[in-house]
Design a protein around this motif. Sequence first.
Motif, PDB file in Angstrom:
ATOM      1  N   ARG A  77     -31.485  53.856 -52.301  1.00  0.00           N
ATOM      2  CA  ARG A  77     -32.493  52.800 -52.385  1.00  0.00           C
ATOM      3  C   ARG A  77     -33.727  53.217 -51.601  1.00  0.00           C
ATOM      4  O   ARG A  77     -33.643  54.008 -50.669  1.00  0.00           O
ATOM      5  N   LEU A  78     -34.882  52.638 -51.982  1.00  0.00           N
ATOM      6  CA  LEU A  78     -36.158  53.040 -51.399  1.00  0.00           C
ATOM      7  C   LEU A  78     -36.845  51.891 -50.664  1.00  0.00           C
ATOM      8  O   LEU A  78     -36.841  50.757 -51.139  1.00  0.00           O
ATOM      9  N   ALA A  79     -37.436  52.211 -49.525  1.00  0.00           N
ATOM     10  CA  ALA A  79     -38.303  51.280 -48.799  1.00  0.00           C
ATOM     11  C   ALA A  79     -39.750  51.717 -48.951  1.00  0.00           C
ATOM     12  O   ALA A  79     -40.657  51.059 -48.462  1.00  0.00           O
ATOM     13  N   SER A  80     -39.966  52.816 -49.648  1.00  0.00           N
ATOM     14  CA  SER A  80     -41.310  53.368 -49.823  1.00  0.00           C
ATOM     15  C   SER A  80     -42.068  52.628 -50.922  1.00  0.00           C
ATOM     16  O   SER A  80     -41.478  51.994 -51.792  1.00  0.00           O
ATOM     17  N   THR A  81     -43.404  52.745 -50.843  1.00  0.00           N
ATOM     18  CA  THR A  81     -44.285  52.115 -51.819  1.00  0.00           C
ATOM     19  C   THR A  81     -45.430  53.067 -52.136  1.00  0.00           C
ATOM     20  O   THR A  81     -45.680  54.022 -51.398  1.00  0.00           O
ATOM     21  N   ALA A  82     -46.126  52.809 -53.238  1.00  0.00           N
ATOM     22  CA  ALA A  82     -47.243  53.658 -53.634  1.00  0.00           C
ATOM     23  C   ALA A  82     -48.278  52.830 -54.373  1.00  0.00           C
ATOM     24  O   ALA A  82     -47.964  51.791 -54.955  1.00  0.00           O
ATOM     25  N   LEU A  83     -49.526  53.321 -54.349  1.00  0.00           N
ATOM     26  CA  LEU A  83     -50.638  52.672 -55.042  1.00  0.00           C
ATOM     27  C   LEU A  83     -51.144  53.585 -56.148  1.00  0.00           C
ATOM     28  O   LEU A  83     -51.365  54.778 -55.917  1.00  0.00           O
ATOM     29  N   TYR A  84     -51.355  52.997 -57.343  1.00  0.00           N
ATOM     30  CA  TYR A  84     -51.955  53.725 -58.459  1.00  0.00           C
ATOM     31  C   TYR A  84     -53.375  53.220 -58.656  1.00  0.00           C
ATOM     32  O   TYR A  84     -53.603  52.012 -58.720  1.00  0.00           O
ATOM     33  N   ASP A  85     -54.312  54.155 -58.752  1.00  0.00           N
ATOM     34  CA  ASP A  85     -55.709  53.818 -59.017  1.00  0.00           C
ATOM     35  C   ASP A  85     -56.044  54.244 -60.446  1.00  0.00           C
ATOM     36  O   ASP A  85     -56.160  55.436 -60.721  1.00  0.00           O
ATOM     37  N   PRO A  86     -56.178  53.282 -61.372  1.00  0.00           N
ATOM     38  CA  PRO A  86     -56.462  53.643 -62.764  1.00  0.00           C
ATOM     39  C   PRO A  86     -57.793  54.376 -62.926  1.00  0.00           C
ATOM     40  O   PRO A  86     -57.933  55.201 -63.826  1.00  0.00           O
ATOM     41  N   ALA A  87     -58.762  54.103 -62.060  1.00  0.00           N
ATOM     42  CA  ALA A  87     -60.074  54.746 -62.180  1.00  0.00           C
ATOM     43  C   ALA A  87     -59.991  56.249 -61.947  1.00  0.00           C
ATOM     44  O   ALA A  87     -60.670  57.023 -62.617  1.00  0.00           O
ATOM     45  N   SER A  88     -59.148  56.661 -61.013  1.00  0.00           N
ATOM     46  CA  SER A  88     -59.006  58.100 -60.721  1.00  0.00           C
ATOM     47  C   SER A  88     -57.713  58.686 -61.271  1.00  0.00           C
ATOM     48  O   SER A  88     -57.489  59.888 -61.148  1.00  0.00           O
ATOM     49  N   GLY A  95     -47.208  53.320 -47.731  1.00  0.00           N
ATOM     50  CA  GLY A  95     -46.314  53.096 -46.599  1.00  0.00           C
ATOM     51  C   GLY A  95     -44.937  52.627 -47.017  1.00  0.00           C
ATOM     52  O   GLY A  95     -44.532  52.769 -48.174  1.00  0.00           O
ATOM     53  N   SER A  96     -44.232  52.056 -46.074  1.00  0.00           N
ATOM     54  CA  SER A  96     -42.868  51.565 -46.295  1.00  0.00           C
ATOM     55  C   SER A  96     -42.756  50.124 -45.820  1.00  0.00           C
ATOM     56  O   SER A  96     -43.565  49.657 -45.015  1.00  0.00           O
ATOM     57  N   PHE A  97     -41.734  49.447 -46.297  1.00  0.00           N
ATOM     58  CA  PHE A  97     -41.509  48.056 -45.910  1.00  0.00           C
ATOM     59  C   PHE A  97     -41.423  47.932 -44.382  1.00  0.00           C
ATOM     60  O   PHE A  97     -40.771  48.737 -43.719  1.00  0.00           O
ATOM     61  N   ALA A  98     -42.040  46.896 -43.832  1.00  0.00           N
ATOM     62  CA  ALA A  98     -42.012  46.656 -42.391  1.00  0.00           C
ATOM     63  C   ALA A  98     -40.597  46.371 -41.895  1.00  0.00           C
ATOM     64  O   ALA A  98     -40.248  46.723 -40.774  1.00  0.00           O
ATOM     65  N   THR A  99     -39.778  45.728 -42.736  1.00  0.00           N
ATOM     66  CA  THR A  99     -38.407  45.422 -42.330  1.00  0.00           C
ATOM     67  C   THR A  99     -37.546  46.671 -42.272  1.00  0.00           C
ATOM     68  O   THR A  99     -36.480  46.658 -41.671  1.00  0.00           O
ATOM     69  N   GLY A 100     -37.998  47.740 -42.943  1.00  0.00           N
ATOM     70  CA  GLY A 100     -37.232  48.980 -42.959  1.00  0.00           C
ATOM     71  C   GLY A 100     -36.037  48.951 -43.881  1.00  0.00           C
ATOM     72  O   GLY A 100     -35.273  49.913 -43.923  1.00  0.00           O
ATOM     73  N   VAL A 101     -35.853  47.868 -44.627  1.00  0.00           N
ATOM     74  CA  VAL A 101     -34.691  47.733 -45.496  1.00  0.00           C
ATOM     75  C   VAL A 101     -35.029  48.224 -46.902  1.00  0.00           C
ATOM     76  O   VAL A 101     -35.838  47.609 -47.604  1.00  0.00           O
ATOM     77  N   ALA A 102     -34.435  49.339 -47.282  1.00  0.00           N
ATOM     78  CA  ALA A 102     -34.610  49.888 -48.622  1.00  0.00           C
ATOM     79  C   ALA A 102     -33.834  49.021 -49.610  1.00  0.00           C
ATOM     80  O   ALA A 102     -32.718  48.599 -49.320  1.00  0.00           O
ATOM     81  N   LYS A 130     -34.263  39.927 -47.021  1.00  0.00           N
ATOM     82  CA  LYS A 130     -35.468  40.401 -46.341  1.00  0.00           C
ATOM     83  C   LYS A 130     -36.716  40.119 -47.164  1.00  0.00           C
ATOM     84  O   LYS A 130     -36.693  40.133 -48.394  1.00  0.00           O
ATOM     85  N   VAL A 131     -37.829  39.877 -46.462  1.00  0.00           N
ATOM     86  CA  VAL A 131     -39.127  39.637 -47.077  1.00  0.00           C
ATOM     87  C   VAL A 131     -40.158  40.520 -46.377  1.00  0.00           C
ATOM     88  O   VAL A 131     -40.190  40.584 -45.148  1.00  0.00           O
ATOM     89  N   ASP A 132     -40.961  41.201 -47.175  1.00  0.00           N
ATOM     90  CA  ASP A 132     -42.054  42.018 -46.663  1.00  0.00           C
ATOM     91  C   ASP A 132     -43.341  41.570 -47.342  1.00  0.00           C
ATOM     92  O   ASP A 132     -43.324  41.173 -48.516  1.00  0.00           O
ATOM     93  N   VAL A 133     -44.453  41.649 -46.620  1.00  0.00           N
ATOM     94  CA  VAL A 133     -45.749  41.230 -47.148  1.00  0.00           C
ATOM     95  C   VAL A 133     -46.722  42.402 -47.026  1.00  0.00           C
ATOM     96  O   VAL A 133     -46.896  42.949 -45.930  1.00  0.00           O
ATOM     97  N   TYR A 134     -47.348  42.755 -48.163  1.00  0.00           N
ATOM     98  CA  TYR A 134     -48.340  43.831 -48.174  1.00  0.00           C
ATOM     99  C   TYR A 134     -49.736  43.233 -48.187  1.00  0.00           C
ATOM    100  O   TYR A 134     -50.033  42.357 -48.996  1.00  0.00           O
ATOM    101  N   ASP A 135     -50.590  43.712 -47.294  1.00  0.00           N
ATOM    102  CA  ASP A 135     -51.984  43.276 -47.232  1.00  0.00           C
ATOM    103  C   ASP A 135     -52.859  44.428 -47.714  1.00  0.00           C
ATOM    104  O   ASP A 135     -53.067  45.399 -46.985  1.00  0.00           O
TER     105      ASP A 135
END
Length: 160
Positions: A77-88, A95-102, A130-135
Motif C-alpha cells: 500500500r502507498l502513502a505517497s501522492t503525486a500531482l499531474y500538470d496537464p499544461a506541461s 509528498g506523503s500522507f501526514a498520518t503516515g498510513v499507507a 485515518k483522514v489526511d488533508v492536502y492543501d
Amino acid sequence: MAESRKYHAAVALDSGKVLVAGGYNTSGYLSSTTLYDPGTGTWTAAAPMPEPRQVLTATLLPSGQVLVAGGENATGRLASTALYDPASNAWTSAGSFATGVARDSLTATLLPSGKVLVAGGGNGSGPQGKVDVYDPASGTWSAGASLAMPRRNHTATLLP
C-alpha cells in the motif's frame, strides 16, 4: 486506449479531456496514463506517473492540476501522492500522507476551500479510519480527525 486496465482512476480535466491513470493488467501494476478526448474520440498517451499504482484516487484541483493519492503496487500500500500538470504533461511528487498510513480503496473529496480530504481506505491491517488533508496552496499534508468508524471501498459526498 492503448492498454487494458482495471482498478484505475479517471478524472475530467478543465480542457474537457479525461485523464485515466494507473491500474492493473496482465503486465502488472501500471504507471501509465492516457488522455481521452471525447470531441475527437481519440486516446493519447500522457506522461507516466512517478510510480505504478492501482485502487488510487484522482482529484481535479482548482489550479487544473490532478492530485493522485494512495493505492497499492508490488511494494504494498502507498502513502505517497503525486500531482499531474496537464499544461506541461508532467508529474511531480506531492509528498506523503501526514498520518503516515499507507492505504488503498480510499476516497478523496475536493472541499470548497480547495483542499482535498482523503479518508479511510485499507491496508494489511484492515479498514482504516485515518483522514489526511492536502492543501494545494502550501503543498502540504495535515492529519484530520479520524473517522468514527474505519471503512474501505466506501464513497464520500460533499454536502452543502
